[in-house]
Design a protein around this motif. Structure first.
Motif, PDB file in Angstrom:
ATOM      1  N   GLY A 111       0.788  -1.221   0.000  1.00 34.41           N
ATOM      2  CA  GLY A 111       0.000   0.000   0.000  1.00 34.41           C
ATOM      3  C   GLY A 111       0.817   1.267   0.000  1.00 34.41           C
TER       4      GLY A 111
ATOM      5  N   GLY B  93      -5.580   0.467  -2.403  1.00 32.64           N
ATOM      6  CA  GLY B  93      -4.533   0.084  -1.466  1.00 32.64           C
ATOM      7  C   GLY B  93      -3.380  -0.649  -2.115  1.00 32.64           C
TER       8      GLY B  93
ATOM      9  N   TRP C 288      -5.112   4.870  -5.752  1.00 30.93           N
ATOM     10  CA  TRP C 288      -4.184   4.368  -4.730  1.00 30.93           C
ATOM     11  C   TRP C 288      -4.915   4.203  -3.407  1.00 30.93           C
ATOM     12  CZ3 TRP C 288      -1.970   8.009  -0.908  1.00 30.93           C
ATOM     13  CH2 TRP C 288      -1.111   7.373  -0.007  1.00 30.93           C
ATOM     14  N   LYS C 289      -5.696   5.232  -3.040  1.00 23.22           N
ATOM     15  CA  LYS C 289      -6.399   5.190  -1.759  1.00 23.22           C
ATOM     16  C   LYS C 289      -7.470   4.097  -1.760  1.00 23.22           C
ATOM     17  CE  LYS C 289      -5.836   6.516   2.059  1.00 23.22           C
ATOM     18  NZ  LYS C 289      -4.475   6.467   2.634  1.00 23.22           N
TER      19      LYS C 289
END
Ligand SMILES: Nc1ncnc2c1ncn2[C@@H]1O[C@H](COP(=O)(O)OP(=O)(O)OP(=O)(O)O)[C@@H](O)[C@H]1O
Ligand SMILES: [Mg+2]
Lengths: 268, 423
Positions: free
Chosen positions: A34, A186, A182-183
């Motif tokens: 992550g 992860g 990305w958030k």
């Protein structure tokens, strides 16, 4: 042990004329699952080489890559790659491009269609799924490339200047998209860029590499990626620390470039 | 030379007429006229279809003009050859200075017609009037003094034609043509040929069309026209098919394996520059002039082109496409099937188009050399018998079919590999 370990990687290219180039020397890095890491460095410092080794396209001459405790021995679906451009399959339409990974695994049609639909929604290309990829703009093509990579659900996403060919506005939108993905997903992401601003915005960690031999020169831990997830990127750029870090890195790279120039002038 | 000048004049005149007269009415500012950089930008030059149509029409008009075609109004015809009754006078002189004049009447008739010399009065004096026949485009000796009371053996000589002095080796131009005198003193007459082409060199368009209709219904040398053309096409298709069946896998192998590449490179690179026509003699020696020989020849013509195209298609793949496929989890076989093969299709189609063109040219040439049926055989046999109309008809048909093949291949390319050149 999970995460991506880049363990003491060295890479030497033997050239046809008998000499050799030390593209990388003793590069060691560990990325937790992550983590979002951006890589900066003057041209020719071995960024692409490092990424290709992580992807498994190149075998290093020294050291090894471990992912989730297993040694990397070649390319695999657990490590997805987004190229600068030209890597879409133009004989397939958008839907087939995004569904390429699942198709290779013989995933059932319905399940695949669900994934493809979802990802096209995420990257905002729902209306284009039956278009040929060469009918899309450069920015749309990069969104297809991102979606295609995500459709395979890799553990690590490697990006080599994915936004380098885009205009400033499209680029900014794509940067927000990368942060959002990305958030939400992860994923562990390594992103190579030539833009200091982009590296600052898209890196929890930022690595500056130095050339000859390619090595890690300096590492930063930065808050801007986290801030940018739900804020306007232009607001983030007004942060005082952002401005000062940018100046610092720009100076650093300038000095490296000058050193390179000086050295090659000496040589001649 | 004259046709070329006329063609140039039509070219220039058509340009001015189309641009200044026709287009002025509907002129509008389109994007092309706003482009500032047009030179060297290929997309800025697109064929003007009006020009194409005028170009084709003027070729036919020129053809008609210089063959006296009935398709054209006669005022457009180039001056034709003289036809009908031509006359001229000659004056003979005896050694003692006595002169007499007589008239020569010549019937100039179409080639191949049975005619008899026109009836004439002998006239007065010792030199008698003569008559003769000559067919159009030809010339003839006329022994005018043969029937004279005082002839060559009496020492009489011909000194004038139409009142102009003439001597052995000289000529006199008359209204109907040229009268010349041989070194021995015999007259010959060449009726005016005009500017038109003799049908034996260039038949008129309608003669070619009539011949086409005739051969299409009656056939030529024991086969119908469709059999002749069909045989040529069949040889091309079969030869190309086998060439592609062997050449494409060979090209793939050469693009993927060092050993295959090394093994076949010298052979392919040697065979590529050998024109297929140069193989005709060898193929005839080995396989005779039958179908086998022709198909082997076309197979060889297509083989190297297809192998090289397939090889280029495989080696031309962008490495990041292969890398992308690998990191999306594709196996080697899957990469072959979903990346390498589709990526090579544009090259293969280009190769196929070239190969079909080469095969078509080669089959015609091979049939010229030896064949019992085929488009090339048809024009070769016709040329031996001076059947220029069949030759021209054959050339036009060969051209049309070649063009048709090319169009078909382009169409196939557009529908099967629409991404060509778009990467
Ligand atoms: N296949 C190869 N053979 C020989 N030398 C190579 C090869 N690939 C890379 N190199 C050399 O390795 C060094 C690092 O190259 P690399 O492409 O990784 O640089 P980079 O940091 O990605 O540069 P850029 O920012 O311009 O993309 C360069 O000096 C290059 O010349
Ligand atoms: Mg690079």
């Amino acid at each position: 042990m999970s995460g991506l370990e880049i363990d003491n990687i060295s890479m030497r290219f033997d050239l046809v004329n008998g000499t050799s180039v030390q593209a990388l020397k003793d590069v060691t890095l560990t990325l937790k699952p992550g983590e979002l890491m951006s890589v900066l460095g003057p041209s020719g410092c071995g960024k692409t080489t490092l990424l290709n080794i992580v992807a498994g396209f190149l075998a290093p001459t020294g050291g090894q890559i471990m992912l989730n405790g297993r040694v990397v021995r070649g390319p695999d679906a657990e490590r997805g790659m987004v190229f600068q451009q030209g890597a879409l399959f133009e004989w397939m339409d958008v839907r087939q491009n995004v569904g390429f990974g699942p198709s290779m695994k013989n995933m059932p049609k319905a399940e695949k269609a669900g994934i493809v639909d979802h990802l096209l929604d995420v990257v905002g290309l729902q209306g284009f799924k039956d278009k040929a990829v060469y009918e899309l703009s450069g920015g749309m093509q990069q969104r297809v490339a991102l979606a295609r990579c995500l459709a395979n659900d890799p553990d690590v996403i490697l990006m080599d200047e994915p936004l380098g060919a885009l205009d400033a506005l499209t680029r900014e939108k794509m940067q927000s998209l990368v942060l959002k993905l990305w958030k939400e997903t992860g994923k562990t992401i390594i992103l190579i860029t030539h833009s200091v601003e982009e590296a600052l915005l898209l890196g929890e960690r930022l690595i500056v590499m130095a050339p000859r031999p390619g090595r890690i020169h300096k590492e930063y831990r930065l808050p801007f990626a986290e801030m940018g997830v739900d804020a306007d990127l232009r607001e983030v750029k007004k942060h005082p620390e952002y401005t000062s870090t940018r100046e610092e890195i720009l100076n650093m790279i300038w000095n490296m470039e000058e050193e390179i120039m000086g050295r090659s002038e000496d040589a001649s | 030379m004259i046709p070329f000048v006329i063609y140039t004049v039509i070219f220039i005149a058509a340009y001015y007429i189309v641009h200044n007269v026709v287009r002025r009415a509907g002129r509008s500012t389109d994007y092309t006229s706003l482009k500032t950089v047009t030179f060297g930008d290929e997309s800025a030059v697109s064929p003007d279809r009006t020009a194409s149509v005028i170009s084709i029409l003027s070729i036919f008009v020129l053809w008609g003009m210089f063959t006296g075609s009935v398709l054209l109004p006669s005022f457009l015809h180039a001056p034709g050859p003289f036809k009908g009754i031509a006359t001229f006078e000659y004056t003979a002189e005896t050694p003692d200075g006595a002169r007499d004049t007589a008239t020569v009447t010549v019937l100039v008739h179409p080639h191949g017609q049975e005619v008899s010399p026109p009836e004439i009065e002998p006239g007065d004096g010792w030199a008698n009037n003569d008559s003769a026949t000559i067919s159009i485009w030809r010339s003839g000796l006329i022994r005018v003094d043969k029937n004279d009371a005082l002839g060559r053996k009496d020492g009489a000589r011909i000194t004038q034609v139409n009142g102009q002095a003439i001597e052995p080796g000289g000529t006199v131009m008359t209204e109907f043509g040229r009268v010349g005198m041989s070194p021995k003193g015999t007259l010959n007459f060449v009726p005016t040929k005009g500017w038109q082409m003799e049908p034996i060199w260039l038949p008129s368009p309608e003669a070619v069309a009539t011949r086409l209709a005739e051969i299409a219904t009656e056939g030529f040398r024991g086969s119908t026209l469709w059999q002749h053309l069909g045989y040529s096409l069949m040889r091309v298709v079969v030869g190309f098919f086998f060439g592609a069946m062997v050449g494409i896998p060979l090209g793939y192998a050469m693009g993927l394996s060092n050993w295959f590449r090394g093994w076949f490179d010298p052979i392919v690179e040697f065979m590529r520059p050998v024109p297929p026509l140069a193989l005709i003699p060898l193929v005839i020696i080995w396989a005779g002039i039958g179908e086998t020989g022709k198909i082997i020849l076309l197979f060889l013509a297509a083989l190297w082109i297809m192998a090289i195209a397939a090889r280029a298609g495989v080696s031309g793949v962008n490495i990041s496409k292969v890398h992308a496929a690998y990191s999306l989890g594709a196996s080697k076989a899957q990469i072959m099937r979903y990346v390498i093969v589709p990526n090579s299709l544009p090259e293969i189609f280009t190769g196929a188009r070239v190969a079909m063109g080469v095969c078509w040219g080669t089959v015609v040439a091979a049939e010229l050399v030896a064949a019992e049926k085929g488009a090339g055989m048809m024009i070769m046999v016709a040329s031996k018998f001076q059947n220029t109309d069949i030759v021209i008809m054959g050339i036009i048909l060969i051209g049309v079919i070649g063009f048709g093949i090319d169009m078909l291949m382009r169409w196939a390319e557009r529908t099967m590999v629409p991404w060509k050149g778009k990467a």
